[in-house]
Design a protein around this motif. Structure first.
Motif, PDB file in Angstrom:
ATOM      1  N   LEU A 192      34.591  43.102  39.984  1.00 54.05           N
ATOM      2  CA  LEU A 192      35.450  43.364  38.832  1.00 54.05           C
ATOM      3  C   LEU A 192      35.718  42.096  38.032  1.00 54.05           C
ATOM      4  O   LEU A 192      35.761  42.123  36.800  1.00 54.05           O
ATOM      5  N   ILE A 193      35.905  40.988  38.740  1.00 56.75           N
ATOM      6  CA  ILE A 193      36.167  39.711  38.062  1.00 56.75           C
ATOM      7  C   ILE A 193      34.992  39.350  37.153  1.00 56.75           C
ATOM      8  O   ILE A 193      35.174  38.960  35.995  1.00 56.75           O
ATOM      9  N   VAL A 194      33.792  39.485  37.678  1.00 55.61           N
ATOM     10  CA  VAL A 194      32.595  39.171  36.892  1.00 55.61           C
ATOM     11  C   VAL A 194      32.492  40.083  35.673  1.00 55.61           C
ATOM     12  O   VAL A 194      32.223  39.623  34.554  1.00 55.61           O
ATOM     13  N   VAL A 195      32.717  41.381  35.871  1.00 58.14           N
ATOM     14  CA  VAL A 195      32.621  42.341  34.770  1.00 58.14           C
ATOM     15  C   VAL A 195      33.656  42.047  33.698  1.00 58.14           C
ATOM     16  O   VAL A 195      33.347  42.053  32.499  1.00 58.14           O
ATOM     17  N   ALA A 249      33.221  29.539  37.986  1.00 59.99           N
ATOM     18  CA  ALA A 249      32.441  29.470  39.227  1.00 59.99           C
ATOM     19  C   ALA A 249      33.120  28.566  40.245  1.00 59.99           C
ATOM     20  O   ALA A 249      33.231  28.913  41.431  1.00 59.99           O
ATOM     21  N   GLY A 250      33.581  27.401  39.799  1.00 63.97           N
ATOM     22  CA  GLY A 250      34.231  26.464  40.709  1.00 63.97           C
ATOM     23  C   GLY A 250      35.535  26.998  41.254  1.00 63.97           C
ATOM     24  O   GLY A 250      35.849  26.832  42.446  1.00 63.97           O
ATOM     25  N   LEU A 251      36.325  27.669  40.405  1.00 68.33           N
ATOM     26  CA  LEU A 251      37.592  28.246  40.839  1.00 68.33           C
ATOM     27  C   LEU A 251      37.354  29.320  41.889  1.00 68.33           C
ATOM     28  O   LEU A 251      38.039  29.356  42.923  1.00 68.33           O
ATOM     29  N   TYR A 252      36.383  30.195  41.625  1.00 65.51           N
ATOM     30  CA  TYR A 252      36.137  31.261  42.597  1.00 65.51           C
ATOM     31  C   TYR A 252      35.591  30.693  43.906  1.00 65.51           C
ATOM     32  O   TYR A 252      35.928  31.188  44.994  1.00 65.51           O
TER      33      TYR A 252
END
Length: 349
Positions: A192-195, A249-252
């Motif tokens: 969901l985060i990516v979408v 990307a770094g945060l995830y």
């Protein structure tokens, strides 16, 4: 009716590489699940989603400069810097956690802005400028996190790396066992985060004047200049957006691992894979063709290929060779149409 069919046929021709990438992804993932002992289960989907988020965001980050006709060799380093920053600030009270996440994303975005300013006003080639700034980012990451470690809030780490059921149950927004919620409770939060980021940030940006100018610059910068388009603003925006996606990307990665790590080797590997994902997803390295959604698909293809090594008996020493050959074939097929045209404008016909 004829005009509608003609428009649809034109759309298919222009996005043939993207549709091919989607078909390849679906085929690869279906076969993977059929071979996997626990395939077609929520647990496998959640695990696969978690392992794909970082490379997906990094591929999206690489896409925007590539659409200009350049490469950003600092995306992996910015991801690493954001990862180390997040490991220092994403903990404490709910307000402190939110502010820490904002600070992490802002730092990556600011670094991307610096890249854009150097490229535009320093008049340097993107590949040279970002190679230098990438080294600076890694140096800052090592300063912040000399050894792996850190502290990321346990609740947010658990909630954002599981399904919607666990997310709701962790924060108690409502009864996670409610009957109306069960049909969607299995959906992985990472997916969901990516979408949300892809469709909430990239697609609106793509439709702006600045977004369209990026495509115009990648197709023919001289023509874009003669048309009075804001070229400098588009270049700065492209690298700034790349910094934002790399920071995501770094945060995830920090949330997923609950730590930070200034790993230089990892930064380089992610950067190279982001370039491969961009090409596999149908974006031309010559610029002007493609998009972040295609790169998202390309990144997932790369990740699914790596998933096969878990269920197929291949000597670990041969795995890089097999993965490299598959990537070479995929990239070659993606670039074939570009290589055989003499005039780049023919790609739009």
């Amino acid at each position: 009716m004829v005009e509608v069919r003609s428009a649809a046929a034109t759309n298919v021709r222009q996005n043939l590489a993207f549709y091919g990438a989607v078909a390849l992804l679906v085929a690869l993932y279906l076969v993977y699940n059929m071979l996997h002992p626990r395939g077609f289960s929520a647990a496998v989907l959640i695990q696969n989603s978690n392992e794909s988020v970082a490379i997906v965001f990094l591929a999206m980050a690489q896409t925007v400069p590539v659409l200009l006709g350049g490469l950003d060799l600092s995306v992996g380093a910015i991801m690493t810097l954001a990862n180390c920053i997040a490991s220092e600030v994403v903990h404490g009270s709910p307000l402190q956690i939110v502010l820490g996440m904002i600070l992490t994303l802002a730092s990556g975005t600011a670094f991307g802005l610096v890249n854009g300013l150097i490229v535009v006003y320093g008049r340097l080639q993107p590949i040279i400028a970002t190679l230098a700034t990438g080294a600076v980012a890694v140096g800052l990451a090592l300063f912040i996190r000399p050894v792996p470690g850190g502290n990321v809030d346990d609740d947010i780490s658990w909630a954002l790396t599981n399904d919607l059921y666990e997310f709701v149950a962790t924060y108690g927004f409502f009864n996670a066992d409610a009957a109306w919620f069960q049909p969607v409770a299995w959906i992985p939060v990472p997916l969901l985060i990516v979408v949300v980021i892809a469709f909430g940030v990239w697609l609106p940006f793509k439709r702006t004047v600045t977004g369209r100018t990026i495509y115009a610059v990648g197709s023919a910068e001289g023509a874009a200049y003669m048309s009075g388009l804001p070229i400098n603003r588009a270049k700065i925006a492209a690298f700034t957006l790349a910094g934002f996606f790399a920071a995501c990307a770094g945060l995830y990665l920090a949330i997923q691992t609950s730590s930070g790590n200034a790993d230089i080797t990892q930064a380089g590997a992610y950067t190279l894979n982001s370039i491969a994902a961009v090409v596999v997803g149908g974006t031309s390295l010559l610029g002007g063709i493609g998009g972040a959604i295609g790169s998202l698909v390309g990144a997932l293809i790369l990740r699914v290929i790596s998933f096969y090594f878990r269920i197929v008996s291949i000597d670990p020493l041969l795995q890089p060779l097999v993965e490299g050959l598959v990537l070479l074939v995929a990239v070659s097929l993606g670039a074939f149409r570009t290589l055989r045209v003499k005039n780049q404008l023919n790609l739009f016909r």
